[in-house]
Motif scaffolding. Structure first.
Motif, PDB file in Angstrom:
ATOM      1  N   ARG A  48       0.865  -1.173   0.000  1.00 14.47           N
ATOM      2  CA  ARG A  48       0.000   0.000   0.000  1.00 14.47           C
ATOM      3  C   ARG A  48       0.904   1.226   0.000  1.00 14.47           C
ATOM      4  O   ARG A  48       1.808   1.326   0.810  1.00 14.47           O
ATOM      5  N   LEU A  49       0.630   2.139  -0.919  1.00 17.34           N
ATOM      6  CA  LEU A  49       1.359   3.396  -0.986  1.00 17.34           C
ATOM      7  C   LEU A  49       0.392   4.493  -0.576  1.00 17.34           C
ATOM      8  O   LEU A  49      -0.648   4.683  -1.207  1.00 17.34           O
ATOM      9  N   LYS A  52      -3.220   3.352  -0.111  1.00 14.66           N
ATOM     10  CA  LYS A  52      -3.946   2.848  -1.280  1.00 14.66           C
ATOM     11  C   LYS A  52      -3.221   1.621  -1.820  1.00 14.66           C
ATOM     12  O   LYS A  52      -1.985   1.597  -1.875  1.00 14.66           O
ATOM     13  N   HIS A  54      -1.289  -0.859  -4.039  1.00 14.05           N
ATOM     14  CA  HIS A  54      -0.298  -0.458  -5.037  1.00 14.05           C
ATOM     15  C   HIS A  54       0.525  -1.674  -5.471  1.00 14.05           C
ATOM     16  O   HIS A  54       0.887  -2.501  -4.639  1.00 14.05           O
ATOM     17  N   ASP A  55       0.807  -1.760  -6.765  1.00 12.88           N
ATOM     18  CA  ASP A  55       1.721  -2.793  -7.266  1.00 12.88           C
ATOM     19  C   ASP A  55       3.128  -2.222  -7.175  1.00 12.88           C
ATOM     20  O   ASP A  55       3.587  -1.520  -8.065  1.00 12.88           O
ATOM     21  N   ALA A  56       3.808  -2.513  -6.081  1.00 11.48           N
ATOM     22  CA  ALA A  56       5.114  -1.919  -5.799  1.00 11.48           C
ATOM     23  C   ALA A  56       6.254  -2.621  -6.525  1.00 11.48           C
ATOM     24  O   ALA A  56       7.382  -2.148  -6.489  1.00 11.48           O
ATOM     25  N   VAL A  78       9.035   1.482  -6.352  1.00 10.18           N
ATOM     26  CA  VAL A  78       8.486   2.717  -5.798  1.00 10.18           C
ATOM     27  C   VAL A  78       9.592   3.703  -5.465  1.00 10.18           C
ATOM     28  O   VAL A  78      10.532   3.382  -4.749  1.00 10.18           O
ATOM     29  N   ASP A  84       5.682  10.348   1.564  1.00 11.53           N
ATOM     30  CA  ASP A  84       5.128   9.068   1.104  1.00 11.53           C
ATOM     31  C   ASP A  84       5.329   7.989   2.156  1.00 11.53           C
ATOM     32  O   ASP A  84       6.306   8.004   2.890  1.00 11.53           O
ATOM     33  N   LEU A  86       5.104   3.673   2.342  1.00 11.98           N
ATOM     34  CA  LEU A  86       4.926   2.389   1.682  1.00 11.98           C
ATOM     35  C   LEU A  86       4.807   1.320   2.754  1.00 11.98           C
ATOM     36  O   LEU A  86       5.737   1.091   3.524  1.00 11.98           O
TER      37      LEU A  86
END
Length: 88
Positions: A48-49, A52, A54-56, A78, A84, A86
């Motif tokens: 999650r980024l 939300k 997220h495909d990291a 990322v 930010d 992560l």
């Protein structure tokens, strides 16, 4: 089912490269070190980024296992900006 832990990566000196024009974000990377008598496997199951999904692009770079240490090294796609977060 085993215990799950969350790792949060925040921007910092380890994630930025100094340039004449300021900081250029680098892809976040991290390592996880555990006792091999307690942990037999480490997997990233979601990312999650900034809260939300997220495909990291988390990728295992290497792992090291000794009698007293099980360490895995990971990289992501990322590039963290200031503020930010992560979560893996």
């Amino acid at each position: 089912m085993g215990e799950r832990q969350t790792v949060a990566l925040l921007p910092g000196a380890d994630h930025a490269e100094r340039r004449r024009t300021g900081h250029r974000p680098l892809a976040a990377s991290f390592s996880v070190a555990q006792d091999p008598q307690v942990v037999c496997d480490v997997r990233i199951v979601s990312a999650r980024l900034n809260d939300k999904a997220h495909d990291a692009g988390v990728r295992l770079l290497s792992d090291t296992r000794t009698a007293s240490l099980f360490e895995t090294r990971w990289t992501t796609r990322v590039k963290l900006q200031s503020g930010d977060r992560l979560d893996l």
